[in-house]
Motif scaffolding. Structure first.
Motif, PDB file in Angstrom:
ATOM      1  N   PRO A  25      40.690  11.661   5.194  1.00  0.00           N
ATOM      2  CA  PRO A  25      39.955  11.557   6.550  1.00  0.00           C
ATOM      3  C   PRO A  25      38.801  10.232   6.370  1.00  0.00           C
ATOM      4  CG  PRO A  25      40.522  13.954   5.965  1.00  0.00           C
ATOM      5  CD  PRO A  25      40.658  12.794   4.709  1.00  0.00           C
ATOM      6  N   GLY A  26      38.720   9.497   7.408  1.00  0.00           N
ATOM      7  CA  GLY A  26      37.653   8.331   7.379  1.00  0.00           C
ATOM      8  C   GLY A  26      37.716   7.954   8.881  1.00  0.00           C
ATOM      9  N   PRO A  27      36.947   6.851   9.095  1.00  0.00           N
ATOM     10  CA  PRO A  27      36.925   6.200  10.325  1.00  0.00           C
ATOM     11  C   PRO A  27      38.180   5.640  11.007  1.00  0.00           C
ATOM     12  CG  PRO A  27      35.011   5.429   9.143  1.00  0.00           C
ATOM     13  CD  PRO A  27      36.029   6.152   8.154  1.00  0.00           C
ATOM     14  N   SER A  28      39.010   5.332   9.973  1.00  0.00           N
ATOM     15  CA  SER A  28      40.451   4.682  10.345  1.00  0.00           C
ATOM     16  C   SER A  28      41.328   5.851  10.990  1.00  0.00           C
ATOM     17  CB  SER A  28      41.162   3.988   9.053  1.00  0.00           C
ATOM     18  OG  SER A  28      40.266   3.064   8.597  1.00  0.00           O
ATOM     19  N   PHE A  29      41.280   6.773  10.456  1.00  0.00           N
ATOM     20  CA  PHE A  29      42.122   8.034  10.979  1.00  0.00           C
ATOM     21  C   PHE A  29      41.417   8.293  12.133  1.00  0.00           C
ATOM     22  CE2 PHE A  29      42.901  12.588  11.743  1.00  0.00           C
ATOM     23  CZ  PHE A  29      44.083  12.723  11.579  1.00  0.00           C
TER      24      PHE A  29
END
Length: 211
Positions: A25-29
């Motif tokens: 999980p992160g900003p891209s997701f």
């Protein structure tokens, strides 16, 4: 015809490591998920393709020695990190600002006005703006690449990186643009947008202030 697995192991190992990194999980997701749910499946798909292109670019740069550049010029990483954090904060602000806009208004107006190419560019920019992703690429490549890099690696590895990253985010876009997730987003839109924007904003601030 015998297949020499040793020849392909570095490519398989790099692709596997970067795929696992993309799945974390992160900003891209968050960004791909929100584009797919709040706009349309096609916008989510083009955002995913932008993410894949960004991964391809980072893989080429990593092959050319990104880790060496950051080691020789530490200030370049600091500049990259601050710029990336500011970009993520900008995206987070946009999410929070639109939290009170009903989904119906977005569908009726913005989806008709926003072409698919900006979604692609936003995906590309989101991927390239995250210095942590660049460091992961540099570290993985430094660790897993053979000492003498075959010429074909400069073609095969970026292509595999694109396919693995774009493939994962395409799955995210396709799954979350389905009727069930879309209805759930419609019901809890304001809360989800505030939460997503807060998480992205926190990640952006962390990038800026972390050493």
């Amino acid at each position: 015809m015998d297949i020499d697995l040793q020849t392909y192991m570095p490519t398989l190992a790099i692709t596997g490591a970067l795929t696992l990194g993309a799945m974390s999980p992160g900003p891209s997701f968050i960004f791909v998920a929100r584009r797919a749910i709040s706009l349309s499946r096609r916008h989510g798909i083009f955002t995913a393709l932008g993410m894949g292109t960004g991964a391809l670019v980072l893989s080429v740069v990593a092959l050319l020695g990104l880790q060496t550049i950051f080691s020789l010029m530490p200030v370049s990483y600091s500049i990259f990190k601050i710029a990336g954090g500011c970009y993520i904060l900008f995206l987070a602000f946009g999410i929070v600002r639109s939290a009170r806009i009903p989904l119906q208004s977005i569908d009726a107006t913005r989806c008709q006005d926003i072409s698919l190419f900006p979604s692609y560019l936003l995906g590309l920019g989101t991927q390239l703006s995250n210095p942590k992703t660049a460091i992961v690429f540099a570290s993985v490549f430094t660790t897993l690449l053979p000492q003498n890099i075959p010429t074909y690696f400069y073609i095969v590895v970026p292509i595999c990186t694109f396919l693995s990253n774009a493939g994962w985010y395409l799955i995210v876009a396709l799954v979350l643009s389905a009727s069930g997730p879309r209805q759930a987003y419609l019901k809890f839109k304001q809360f989800i947008d505030y939460l997503s924007g807060s998480v992205m904003g926190g990640l952006g601030l962390k990038l800026i202030i972390s050493r």
